[in-house]
Design a protein around this motif. Sequence first.
Motif, mmCIF file in Angstrom:
data_model
loop_
_atom_site.group_PDB
_atom_site.id
_atom_site.type_symbol
_atom_site.label_atom_id
_atom_site.label_comp_id
_atom_site.label_asym_id
_atom_site.label_seq_id
_atom_site.Cartn_x
_atom_site.Cartn_y
_atom_site.Cartn_z
ATOM 1 N N GLY A 42 14.015 7.734 -0.326
ATOM 2 C CA GLY A 42 14.115 6.972 -1.575
ATOM 3 C C GLY A 42 12.986 5.970 -1.682
ATOM 4 O O GLY A 42 12.625 5.305 -0.709
ATOM 5 N N PHE A 43 12.409 5.868 -2.882
ATOM 6 C CA PHE A 43 11.284 4.963 -3.109
ATOM 7 C C PHE A 43 11.518 4.142 -4.369
ATOM 8 O O PHE A 43 12.124 4.613 -5.327
ATOM 9 C CB PHE A 43 9.974 5.751 -3.271
ATOM 10 N N VAL A 44 10.984 2.929 -4.352
ATOM 11 C CA VAL A 44 10.995 2.050 -5.515
ATOM 12 C C VAL A 44 9.545 1.931 -5.986
ATOM 13 O O VAL A 44 8.618 1.883 -5.172
ATOM 14 C CB VAL A 44 11.614 0.678 -5.178
ATOM 15 N N VAL A 45 9.341 1.922 -7.316
ATOM 16 C CA VAL A 45 8.005 1.858 -7.909
ATOM 17 C C VAL A 45 8.016 0.786 -8.991
ATOM 18 O O VAL A 45 8.964 0.707 -9.781
ATOM 19 C CB VAL A 45 7.609 3.218 -8.531
ATOM 20 N N GLY A 46 6.964 -0.034 -9.024
ATOM 21 C CA GLY A 46 6.884 -1.084 -10.029
ATOM 22 C C GLY A 46 5.448 -1.436 -10.372
ATOM 23 O O GLY A 46 4.505 -0.857 -9.840
ATOM 24 N N ASP A 47 5.292 -2.399 -11.258
ATOM 25 C CA ASP A 47 4.000 -2.876 -11.732
ATOM 26 C C ASP A 47 3.760 -4.260 -11.144
ATOM 27 O O ASP A 47 4.480 -5.208 -11.461
ATOM 28 C CB ASP A 47 4.015 -2.937 -13.256
ATOM 29 N N SER A 48 2.736 -4.398 -10.306
ATOM 30 C CA SER A 48 2.494 -5.682 -9.643
ATOM 31 C C SER A 48 2.149 -6.792 -10.628
ATOM 32 O O SER A 48 2.379 -7.961 -10.350
ATOM 33 C CB SER A 48 1.381 -5.547 -8.605
ATOM 34 N N LYS A 49 1.598 -6.443 -11.789
ATOM 35 C CA LYS A 49 1.241 -7.454 -12.781
ATOM 36 C C LYS A 49 2.440 -7.913 -13.596
ATOM 37 O O LYS A 49 2.381 -8.935 -14.260
ATOM 38 C CB LYS A 49 0.168 -6.911 -13.730
ATOM 39 N N ASN A 50 3.510 -7.143 -13.573
ATOM 40 C CA ASN A 50 4.684 -7.485 -14.373
ATOM 41 C C ASN A 50 5.953 -7.190 -13.569
ATOM 42 O O ASN A 50 6.717 -6.299 -13.916
ATOM 43 C CB ASN A 50 4.659 -6.705 -15.680
ATOM 44 N N PRO A 51 6.195 -7.939 -12.501
ATOM 45 C CA PRO A 51 7.358 -7.653 -11.659
ATOM 46 C C PRO A 51 8.695 -7.847 -12.372
ATOM 47 O O PRO A 51 9.693 -7.245 -11.980
ATOM 48 C CB PRO A 51 7.201 -8.629 -10.497
ATOM 49 N N ASP A 52 8.719 -8.652 -13.423
ATOM 50 C CA ASP A 52 9.965 -8.873 -14.156
ATOM 51 C C ASP A 52 10.349 -7.682 -15.034
ATOM 52 O O ASP A 52 11.454 -7.654 -15.580
ATOM 53 C CB ASP A 52 9.865 -10.127 -15.015
ATOM 54 N N ALA A 53 9.457 -6.710 -15.177
ATOM 55 C CA ALA A 53 9.742 -5.530 -15.990
ATOM 56 C C ALA A 53 10.746 -4.605 -15.314
ATOM 57 O O ALA A 53 11.275 -3.702 -15.943
ATOM 58 C CB ALA A 53 8.462 -4.765 -16.300
#
Length: 78
Positions: A42-53
């Motif tokens: 299992g992996f989590v993916v996000g945007d470092s510039k917008n962590p609140d997204a």
Amino acid sequence: MSLDLYSMPLDGVTLRNRCGGNLGSENQQCVEYGEIPGTTDGFVVGDSKNPDAGQLRFTKDELTTFARGFLTEQGLTA
């Protein structure tokens, strides 16, 4: 039956970045990802510039299929 990755806590996840564009600037564009503790793929993916997204969660197979398809569509190879 598959594991509900969104029910898994992210405590202890170690995020790594894959960055591109605006290299070296404060506006560097990075995708951050990490293995979800307590899962085997299992992996989590996000945007470092917008962590609140928020973050999305995928299995290794789902991410692999996406990455291969994206590379192919862009005419790239790994």
